[in-house]
Design a protein around this motif. Sequence first.
Motif, PDB file in Angstrom:
ATOM      1  N   GLU A 127       0.849  -1.196   0.000  1.00 52.77           N
ATOM      2  CA  GLU A 127       0.000   0.000   0.000  1.00 52.77           C
ATOM      3  C   GLU A 127       0.889   1.254   0.000  1.00 52.77           C
ATOM      4  O   GLU A 127       0.707   2.156  -0.816  1.00 52.77           O
ATOM      5  N   LYS A 139      -2.349   9.787   2.793  1.00 55.89           N
ATOM      6  CA  LYS A 139      -3.281   8.929   3.555  1.00 55.89           C
ATOM      7  C   LYS A 139      -4.071   7.956   2.690  1.00 55.89           C
ATOM      8  O   LYS A 139      -5.001   7.295   3.171  1.00 55.89           O
ATOM      9  N   THR A 140      -3.715   7.863   1.422  1.00 53.68           N
ATOM     10  CA  THR A 140      -4.453   6.977   0.513  1.00 53.68           C
ATOM     11  C   THR A 140      -4.357   5.514   0.967  1.00 53.68           C
ATOM     12  O   THR A 140      -3.288   5.040   1.339  1.00 53.68           O
ATOM     13  N   SER A 141      -5.504   4.810   0.933  1.00 57.28           N
ATOM     14  CA  SER A 141      -5.520   3.389   1.313  1.00 57.28           C
ATOM     15  C   SER A 141      -5.689   2.523   0.072  1.00 57.28           C
ATOM     16  O   SER A 141      -6.270   2.971  -0.928  1.00 57.28           O
ATOM     17  N   GLN A 313     -10.021   7.334   3.237  1.00 57.64           N
ATOM     18  CA  GLN A 313     -10.040   5.992   3.825  1.00 57.64           C
ATOM     19  C   GLN A 313     -11.361   5.701   4.533  1.00 57.64           C
ATOM     20  O   GLN A 313     -11.913   4.606   4.446  1.00 57.64           O
ATOM     21  N   THR A 317     -13.660   2.422   3.769  1.00 56.19           N
ATOM     22  CA  THR A 317     -13.897   1.349   4.747  1.00 56.19           C
ATOM     23  C   THR A 317     -15.350   1.366   5.231  1.00 56.19           C
ATOM     24  O   THR A 317     -15.897   0.321   5.566  1.00 56.19           O
ATOM     25  N   TYR A 338     -11.191  -3.331   3.305  1.00 50.71           N
ATOM     26  CA  TYR A 338     -10.819  -2.555   2.120  1.00 50.71           C
ATOM     27  C   TYR A 338     -11.298  -3.211   0.835  1.00 50.71           C
ATOM     28  O   TYR A 338     -10.943  -2.773  -0.257  1.00 50.71           O
TER      29      TYR A 338
END
Length: 464
Positions: A127, A139-141, A313, A317, A338
């Motif tokens: 990731e 902060k990208t998931s 995120q 989620t 995810y």
Amino acid sequence: MSEIQNKMFQEIRSKEIFNQVQQYSYEYLNSIFNRNVYPSEEALDNLSVFNEELPENSTKATKVIEQLNTYGNPATTATLGGRYFGFVAGSAVPVGLAAKNLGTYWDQAPAMNVLSPIGSKLESVVEKWLVNLFNLPKKTSAGFVSGTSTANLCGLAAARYRILERNNWNINEKGLRNSPKIRIVTSKQAHSTVLKAVGILGLGKENIEWVDVDKQGRIIPEEIPELDANTILVLQAGNVNSGAFDNFEIICEKAKKANTWVHIDGAFGLWAEAVNELKYLTKGLENASSWAVDGHKTLNTPYDCGIILCADQEAMTSALHMSGSYIVESSERDGMFYTPEMSRRARIIELWSIMKYLGKKGIDEMILTMNQRAKQFANEIEKITGFYVENEIVFNQVIVRCDSDKITENVLLNIQQLRECWLGGSIWFEKKVMRVSICSWATTESDITKAVKSFEKALEISKK
Ligand SMILES: Cc1ncc(COP(=O)(O)O)c(C=O)c1O
């Protein structure tokens, strides 16, 4: 111990089937680069041996593997080789095949950290690698799914969640009935999997506000309607026919100001961002909210491997969340939050292995080489009278046509029957065309020359 249980322990002790498979696998890999790309008529006919009733009794394990190899191997398409140009089907980097093989024996499901600590660890590491490589917001998931079809679905599900949540509407609890309206804006060249996701999510294909494209298939920025915070704008990094990229620099900045959710379908094209000479194509992509990309296309991971990346995120989620009294949440990554699935295979094993093996330089070089081979193909084919290249070669796609739809159709059929390379057709601005997708690490200069000769032969045959 039951008889079948005993038999299965014996398979492991004797190692026979495992050695057998290893030998078959090597033989397959060694032959695939020189083999005909499409199975022979005989190989296809022989598939009838599989038309049998479920046997009453257990079959000898080596016989099962032998039947699979004898009749299955010749009926595969050589997508691993250097002359398969159909769809956008990547090959597989060898270390990825080996790692996938090892991972098969581990049989991990990275739904929860407690279920697969190694799967969970590799997902967290990759990731970060991807966020870095694609220069996305910190902060990208990432969610590791089966392909871009699912990744697009996840991106749009996150968008739907966030837009409705801003309107004080919890989609998970209230559903879509009487919900505030979400606008969908996309180009007339959006991939059909985007439309499928719109349908599945109940957003309604009829509600799509379609935007015109230019001659390369790029959305025309000036034609995009007024954007607002209740809109999902779907853009494209890599048109499935031409390989063209929408202008993210202009569009995403404008969308950001309007608080519009931009989702980028970058199934194969997002990888341009990882290549120094090609990253001009993806300039401005960091201002989008979600990105869908495949490993199994341009990065040449084995099937199947797709990734959803989302800057929000919480939206992702929340859109994909599930719970249950037996779920064990950890402070580490629990992959199931995810992705739409709970159980899924640990495709991260091959993805991690290939990224570690290639490194940034290897990724750059491998993808740039595909781009150079596409340009080589276009140059060589254009020298032959009767073939026309219809697109600018910006990435890995070449669109070719002949003097009429009928000739194009015949030539394509002849190419397919010659089996020296394989590609499919499409419609490009109302004309029948042939799509050449160069998406294999294994495609060499001589593969391209051989394929061009096959095109020439096919044209000659069509004149007879
Ligand atoms: C632009 C684009 N989007 C989405 C997809 C679907 O990807 P997948 O087959 O991995 O689900 C493709 C497949 O070629 C594609 O080219």
